[in-house]
Design a protein around this motif. Sequence first.
Motif, PDB file in Angstrom:
ATOM      1  N   LYS A 185       0.875  -1.237  -0.070  1.00  0.00           N
ATOM      2  CA  LYS A 185      -0.054   0.004  -0.224  1.00  0.00           C
ATOM      3  C   LYS A 185       0.943   1.345   0.083  1.00  0.00           C
ATOM      4  O   LYS A 185       0.401   2.285  -0.548  1.00  0.00           O
ATOM      5  N   GLU A 186       2.110   1.329   0.451  1.00  0.00           N
ATOM      6  CA  GLU A 186       2.814   2.287   0.876  1.00  0.00           C
ATOM      7  C   GLU A 186       3.844   2.576  -0.472  1.00  0.00           C
ATOM      8  O   GLU A 186       4.573   3.687  -0.681  1.00  0.00           O
ATOM      9  N   ASP A 187       3.992   1.518  -1.517  1.00  0.00           N
ATOM     10  CA  ASP A 187       4.683   1.642  -2.626  1.00  0.00           C
ATOM     11  C   ASP A 187       4.037   2.178  -3.932  1.00  0.00           C
ATOM     12  O   ASP A 187       3.050   1.454  -4.265  1.00  0.00           O
ATOM     13  N   ASP A 188       4.238   3.320  -4.066  1.00  0.00           N
ATOM     14  CA  ASP A 188       3.398   3.939  -5.292  1.00  0.00           C
ATOM     15  C   ASP A 188       3.599   3.256  -6.618  1.00  0.00           C
ATOM     16  O   ASP A 188       2.591   3.367  -7.380  1.00  0.00           O
ATOM     17  N   GLU A 189       4.906   2.757  -6.883  1.00  0.00           N
ATOM     18  CA  GLU A 189       4.985   1.873  -8.056  1.00  0.00           C
ATOM     19  C   GLU A 189       4.140   0.646  -8.101  1.00  0.00           C
ATOM     20  O   GLU A 189       3.518   0.368  -9.240  1.00  0.00           O
ATOM     21  N   ILE A 190       4.026  -0.027  -7.019  1.00  0.00           N
ATOM     22  CA  ILE A 190       3.121  -1.298  -6.734  1.00  0.00           C
ATOM     23  C   ILE A 190       1.631  -0.632  -7.077  1.00  0.00           C
ATOM     24  O   ILE A 190       0.435  -1.362  -7.775  1.00  0.00           O
ATOM     25  N   ARG A 191       1.068   0.336  -6.491  1.00  0.00           N
ATOM     26  CA  ARG A 191       0.037   0.937  -6.527  1.00  0.00           C
ATOM     27  C   ARG A 191      -0.582   1.468  -8.091  1.00  0.00           C
ATOM     28  O   ARG A 191      -1.697   0.859  -8.203  1.00  0.00           O
ATOM     29  N   ASN A 192       0.302   1.826  -8.644  1.00  0.00           N
ATOM     30  CA  ASN A 192       0.014   2.272 -10.111  1.00  0.00           C
ATOM     31  C   ASN A 192       0.069   0.973 -10.890  1.00  0.00           C
ATOM     32  O   ASN A 192      -1.057   0.769 -11.756  1.00  0.00           O
ATOM     33  N   LEU A 193       0.697  -0.228 -10.424  1.00  0.00           N
ATOM     34  CA  LEU A 193       0.707  -1.289 -11.221  1.00  0.00           C
ATOM     35  C   LEU A 193      -0.760  -2.018 -10.943  1.00  0.00           C
ATOM     36  O   LEU A 193      -1.352  -2.305 -11.956  1.00  0.00           O
ATOM     37  N   LEU A 194      -0.991  -2.062  -9.730  1.00  0.00           N
ATOM     38  CA  LEU A 194      -2.337  -2.734  -9.283  1.00  0.00           C
ATOM     39  C   LEU A 194      -3.542  -2.068  -9.941  1.00  0.00           C
ATOM     40  O   LEU A 194      -4.601  -2.892 -10.128  1.00  0.00           O
ATOM     41  N   SER A 195      -3.506  -0.707 -10.135  1.00  0.00           N
ATOM     42  CA  SER A 195      -4.533   0.147 -10.535  1.00  0.00           C
ATOM     43  C   SER A 195      -5.064  -0.288 -11.953  1.00  0.00           C
ATOM     44  O   SER A 195      -6.279   0.023 -12.423  1.00  0.00           O
ATOM     45  N   THR A 196      -4.115  -1.051 -12.675  1.00  0.00           N
ATOM     46  CA  THR A 196      -4.549  -1.357 -14.006  1.00  0.00           C
ATOM     47  C   THR A 196      -4.423  -2.984 -14.180  1.00  0.00           C
ATOM     48  O   THR A 196      -4.702  -3.168 -15.573  1.00  0.00           O
ATOM     49  N   LYS A 197      -4.583  -3.537 -13.129  1.00  0.00           N
ATOM     50  CA  LYS A 197      -4.418  -5.047 -13.221  1.00  0.00           C
ATOM     51  C   LYS A 197      -5.690  -5.850 -12.581  1.00  0.00           C
ATOM     52  O   LYS A 197      -6.371  -4.995 -11.677  1.00  0.00           O
ATOM     53  N   TYR A 198      -6.072  -6.721 -13.346  1.00  0.00           N
ATOM     54  CA  TYR A 198      -7.510  -7.394 -12.810  1.00  0.00           C
ATOM     55  C   TYR A 198      -7.372  -8.887 -12.685  1.00  0.00           C
ATOM     56  O   TYR A 198      -8.400  -9.737 -12.390  1.00  0.00           O
ATOM     57  N   ASP A 199      -5.984  -9.473 -12.919  1.00  0.00           N
ATOM     58  CA  ASP A 199      -5.981 -10.955 -12.682  1.00  0.00           C
ATOM     59  C   ASP A 199      -5.690 -11.417 -11.397  1.00  0.00           C
ATOM     60  O   ASP A 199      -5.470 -12.416 -11.411  1.00  0.00           O
ATOM     61  N   ARG A 200      -5.207 -10.500 -10.444  1.00  0.00           N
ATOM     62  CA  ARG A 200      -4.801 -11.045  -9.169  1.00  0.00           C
ATOM     63  C   ARG A 200      -3.793 -11.608  -8.864  1.00  0.00           C
ATOM     64  O   ARG A 200      -3.043 -12.184  -7.908  1.00  0.00           O
ATOM     65  N   GLU A 201      -2.862 -11.758 -10.275  1.00  0.00           N
ATOM     66  CA  GLU A 201      -1.520 -12.561 -10.086  1.00  0.00           C
ATOM     67  C   GLU A 201      -0.657 -11.840  -9.207  1.00  0.00           C
ATOM     68  O   GLU A 201       0.110 -12.710  -8.411  1.00  0.00           O
ATOM     69  N   THR A 202      -0.240 -10.561  -9.361  1.00  0.00           N
ATOM     70  CA  THR A 202       0.647  -9.913  -8.441  1.00  0.00           C
ATOM     71  C   THR A 202       0.196 -10.054  -7.084  1.00  0.00           C
ATOM     72  O   THR A 202       1.160 -10.396  -6.049  1.00  0.00           O
ATOM     73  N   LEU A 203      -0.986  -9.895  -6.563  1.00  0.00           N
ATOM     74  CA  LEU A 203      -1.310  -9.829  -5.166  1.00  0.00           C
ATOM     75  C   LEU A 203      -1.262 -11.543  -4.671  1.00  0.00           C
ATOM     76  O   LEU A 203      -0.751 -11.625  -3.701  1.00  0.00           O
ATOM     77  N   MET A 204      -1.626 -12.319  -5.581  1.00  0.00           N
ATOM     78  CA  MET A 204      -1.280 -13.843  -5.056  1.00  0.00           C
ATOM     79  C   MET A 204       0.433 -14.084  -4.888  1.00  0.00           C
ATOM     80  O   MET A 204       0.731 -14.728  -4.131  1.00  0.00           O
ATOM     81  N   ALA A 205       1.236 -13.436  -5.927  1.00  0.00           N
ATOM     82  CA  ALA A 205       2.406 -13.655  -5.782  1.00  0.00           C
ATOM     83  C   ALA A 205       3.073 -13.030  -4.344  1.00  0.00           C
ATOM     84  O   ALA A 205       3.918 -13.647  -3.791  1.00  0.00           O
ATOM     85  N   VAL A 206       2.969 -11.928  -4.119  1.00  0.00           N
ATOM     86  CA  VAL A 206       3.241 -11.279  -3.007  1.00  0.00           C
ATOM     87  C   VAL A 206       2.665 -11.685  -1.782  1.00  0.00           C
ATOM     88  O   VAL A 206       3.502 -12.090  -0.553  1.00  0.00           O
ATOM     89  N   LEU A 207       1.541 -12.033  -1.461  1.00  0.00           N
ATOM     90  CA  LEU A 207       0.993 -12.497  -0.403  1.00  0.00           C
ATOM     91  C   LEU A 207       0.771 -13.749  -0.148  1.00  0.00           C
ATOM     92  O   LEU A 207       0.260 -14.280   0.944  1.00  0.00           O
ATOM     93  N   GLN A 208       1.302 -14.552  -1.268  1.00  0.00           N
ATOM     94  CA  GLN A 208       1.393 -16.193  -1.057  1.00  0.00           C
ATOM     95  C   GLN A 208      -0.004 -16.511  -0.997  1.00  0.00           C
ATOM     96  O   GLN A 208      -0.044 -17.376  -0.075  1.00  0.00           O
ATOM     97  N   LEU A 209      -1.014 -16.357  -1.703  1.00  0.00           N
ATOM     98  CA  LEU A 209      -2.452 -16.736  -1.370  1.00  0.00           C
ATOM     99  C   LEU A 209      -2.811 -17.135  -2.828  1.00  0.00           C
ATOM    100  O   LEU A 209      -2.437 -16.870  -3.790  1.00  0.00           O
ATOM    101  N   GLU A 210      -3.830 -18.067  -2.673  1.00  0.00           N
ATOM    102  CA  GLU A 210      -4.556 -18.710  -4.050  1.00  0.00           C
ATOM    103  C   GLU A 210      -5.669 -17.619  -4.150  1.00  0.00           C
ATOM    104  O   GLU A 210      -6.255 -17.000  -3.494  1.00  0.00           O
TER     105      GLU A 210
END
Length: 257
Positions: A185-210
């Motif tokens: 939430k504190e990294d602007d680059e990651i927030r900008n990345l997530l704002s354009t994605k809808y596949d949940r892949e990055t979230l799953m990779a970082v948080l180690q969730l399915e």
Amino acid sequence: MRKAVYLLLFLLISGLAWSQESQIISGKVLNDANDLPLENVNIVNLNQVIGTTTNKSGEFNVKAAVNDTLYFSYLGFKSIRVRVTNDWLKYGDIKVKMTELGIALEEVVVKPVQLTGYVEVDAKTIPIYDNYRYRIAGLGTGYEGGNKSPSAVNKVLSAVFNPADFLYNIFGKRPKQMKKLRQMKEDDEIRNLLSTKYDRETLMAVLQLERIDIDEILNNCSYSADFIRSASDLQILDAISECYDEYRVLNRRKDKG
């Protein structure tokens, strides 16, 4: 002899310490099919939760240490993970090649709502959505009634009167992942990345969730099926963070009680 052993140990320890320190590393991302550079490839250091993107020449710089894992994602290409090695730190730039995916888009049929001009008839024709968001005073957050519950109000009351015990297995046993949640939430680059994605892949990779885990978290936190299905990855990140903050508040109240 003893001095030589001490010196050898000192150099070994110093070398290990140096290899574990973070530093700026460089690289270049190419299309595996034609070796052309890929611009705006999203790169996330999964260990340190730091994000960056490639420039027009496919080049990037990111802070990393030995054994950190970098996650590369780009629309239309297969996401990959690359481990940072001593050789990378020692010799500098490396080339990362990504493979293009064949994407077949499904045909979407949009059915317009045809109005007759008669209120009684049109009122039955227009679809009604129940993914409303409710805020409960004193809890510091809101609840969203989804279409799986018979009533949005009932779902809100159910969430209020059932404390966050059901979230313990998700949040309570993943302290490291929840720490990364805040870092994202504190990294602007990651927030900008997530704002354009809808596949949940990055979230799953970082948080180690399915994917199913993410959906379960949001469902248990009273987010609607419409929101879970259509929200951007940034909206999902903020929703999980809000849910986690509420879990911590309710958990502290439970411990005090």
